[in-house]
Write a protein that holds these residues in place. Sequence first.
Motif, mmCIF file in Angstrom:
data_model
loop_
_atom_site.group_PDB
_atom_site.id
_atom_site.type_symbol
_atom_site.label_atom_id
_atom_site.label_comp_id
_atom_site.label_asym_id
_atom_site.label_seq_id
_atom_site.Cartn_x
_atom_site.Cartn_y
_atom_site.Cartn_z
ATOM 1 N N ILE A 207 0.860 -1.189 0.000
ATOM 2 C CA ILE A 207 0.000 0.000 0.000
ATOM 3 C C ILE A 207 0.895 1.237 0.000
ATOM 4 C CG2 ILE A 207 -1.814 1.244 1.233
ATOM 5 C CD1 ILE A 207 -2.547 -1.439 2.571
ATOM 6 N N PRO A 208 0.669 2.189 -0.902
ATOM 7 C CA PRO A 208 1.513 3.401 -0.920
ATOM 8 C C PRO A 208 1.496 4.117 0.428
ATOM 9 C CG PRO A 208 0.105 3.294 -2.862
ATOM 10 C CD PRO A 208 -0.362 2.209 -1.948
ATOM 11 N N ILE A 209 2.651 4.632 0.831
ATOM 12 C CA ILE A 209 2.784 5.300 2.124
ATOM 13 C C ILE A 209 3.189 6.754 1.896
ATOM 14 C CG2 ILE A 209 3.953 5.324 4.359
ATOM 15 C CD1 ILE A 209 4.456 2.346 4.055
ATOM 16 N N MET A 210 2.474 7.657 2.539
ATOM 17 C CA MET A 210 2.837 9.070 2.577
ATOM 18 C C MET A 210 3.115 9.444 4.022
ATOM 19 S SD MET A 210 0.166 10.778 -0.116
ATOM 20 C CE MET A 210 0.136 10.265 -1.828
ATOM 21 N N TYR A 211 3.979 10.428 4.219
ATOM 22 C CA TYR A 211 4.434 10.748 5.564
ATOM 23 C C TYR A 211 3.998 12.151 5.964
ATOM 24 C CZ TYR A 211 7.246 6.676 4.540
ATOM 25 O OH TYR A 211 7.632 5.412 4.192
ATOM 26 N N PHE A 212 3.591 12.265 7.241
ATOM 27 C CA PHE A 212 3.148 13.541 7.784
ATOM 28 C C PHE A 212 3.750 13.719 9.170
ATOM 29 C CE2 PHE A 212 0.038 12.254 4.687
ATOM 30 C CZ PHE A 212 -0.322 13.428 4.042
#
Length: 685
Positions: free
Chosen positions: A458-463
């Motif tokens: 699953i694509p992961i984006m970071y915050f």
Amino acid sequence: MKNKIVAFFALFIMTIGASAQIDRSQPPVAGPEPEISIEKPQEFELKNGLKVLVVENHKLPRVSYSLRIDNQPIATGKKAGVESLLGSMLGNGTTSISKDEFNEEVDFLGANLNFGFSGGFASSLTKYSERILELLSDAAINPLLTEEEFEKEKTKLIEGLKADAKSADAIAGRVGSALSYGTKHPYGEFVTEETINNVSFGDAVAFYQTYFNPNNAYLVVIGDVNYKDVKKQVKKYFSDWTKSVDVNSAVPNPNPNVQYTQINFIDVPDATQSNLSITNNVKLKMSDEDYHAALITNNILGGGGEGYLFKNLREDKGYTYGAYSRLGNDRYGASRFNATAKVRNEVTDSAVVEALKEIKRIRTEPVDAQLLKDAKEKYIGNFVMALERPQTIANYALNIKLNNLPEDFYSTYLQKIKDVTVEDVKRVANKYFQADNLRIIVVGNGSEVLENLEKTGIPIMYFDTYANKAAKPKFEVKLPEGVNANSVLSKYFEAIGGKDKVEALNSILLKYEASVQGSAVISEEKRMDGKLVQTISMNGNAMMTVLTTQDVVTMNKNPLPENMANDMKPLGGLFTELNLLNSESAKITGIEKVDDKEAYKVQFPGEAISLTFFYDVETGLKVKEVQTTSMQGQTQTQETFLKDYQEFDGIKFPGTREGSQMGQLVVFKLLEAKLNEGVTEADFK
């Protein structure tokens, strides 16, 4: 007496006879369907717009008043928090009654009275009902708003934000709302120290004058009252409340759902478990035809112990103490579907996969007919039981008004629940639970969970912890050559006076004092080899005693759970560091700033309690302790800052211990330190 005995045996024989005639091979015939008859509250309205609903109930000599200011959702932008500051000042006196006198009278009456920025609540015995109504109206119409009280509340709010800075629960709530709705939406904006510092006393007063008025206000009166008396009293005390200009600003649209299912990861290095939230925005109102089917559908997925999520993640896999879902509704068209769980770090990726599987299951597989029947019966039972409470009648009447519902909404409620079909569940699940547009928010320890999360594909984006986009965290610890957990602990012993001096001690007694809301709080520690007893006293009365030995750990003489006790045993003894030196579990995870000075971060993981200590890079002294407790799906983090070291017989101890309790800064000052005196074996019995 003889007649009573005869009557008893006669009844006994009749009961046996009746039982003998029952065919227990057949299930009992169901009783009649409950008839829903919802009493309608009596109503009236004042000229200033205040609408009053009265529900008479004379079972108990009590009455309650609930005041609701029904404003549209308000975004306060760069001054987010002004509403919280105002709410904390309301209900603490009036222009004619001081704060102390006001609170003392409420206590004397044995009543409750509290306020928030969107209304207030009061309750009392019936004989004091008129006076408590008068106090409620006075506090609402003529609040005592002072700059001194404003500054106090501002300080408390900022301290509360600092206490929550590393709370995974607080971060998950803040970031989840911000990403789902957008930071400019009333449901997505959040309070920070910066926005609080932007708020002036004048801003709080202006907010009250603009939004706290009777234009869209409701007063719900419930209890042992007479309608005519209530009408007379409300007119007497609320008629002078001045109607203001209506403020009607359009509620903005929330963020659109994500274009594809993705993980939004927020790194919290101290987290001992991951906070999962699988969410998408929905537009669901109580007035929608899907509403009742949506309630049942969500109940089947994650409404409780019988839900798909709970049975999979807890009962089958043992990943968590609980997994649930919520399908919200909102009359302004902005709400969320949200499936949540708190899981162990090592199963974070598996929990995500299994939760997604259950969401897919309810969308694609027909629900079992018996499960659907059970879900509806459970819902119906709760609904019928709720009708026994007079508060329910008032809440239902208010819901009808606020949500523009038909008058028969609740009288037809049960039938609409019964009418939900297997096909309805599948249809509603596909409409409100997204398959390809889910935002999977994970708040956790990246160094322990990210590698496996990446394997899910699953694509992961970071915050970051305030919903700003961030780069993927780096977990390589760059330390000076030769620095490790043992070397840091060894330097600590050198800094406080030497390991030899510490090991030569027989006992330690430390006593600290703090002032909490005007009360003197004493914290006393008595230590010997392998033993520790800590006592917290307030105004001379012992409030809590924790005993830690190698054999047992108790709180107020009650044994603690085994996993928690095992994690706490290293805290016992002369110095915790003596127990942790050469520990295989101890690991240094980096260098962080503590009060603008660099400190080595050393972690000691545990099953229920994990410890993180920070040691000043330059001096070697311990400058901060973090204790993270994880029990029954809940996580609590307590930070303590150690300052102003003082020397006693060649050994240094912190002269000040600072930490936040319930959002309030508590500062303990060292009163007494005794070495090799004042402690005996009897203290640990």
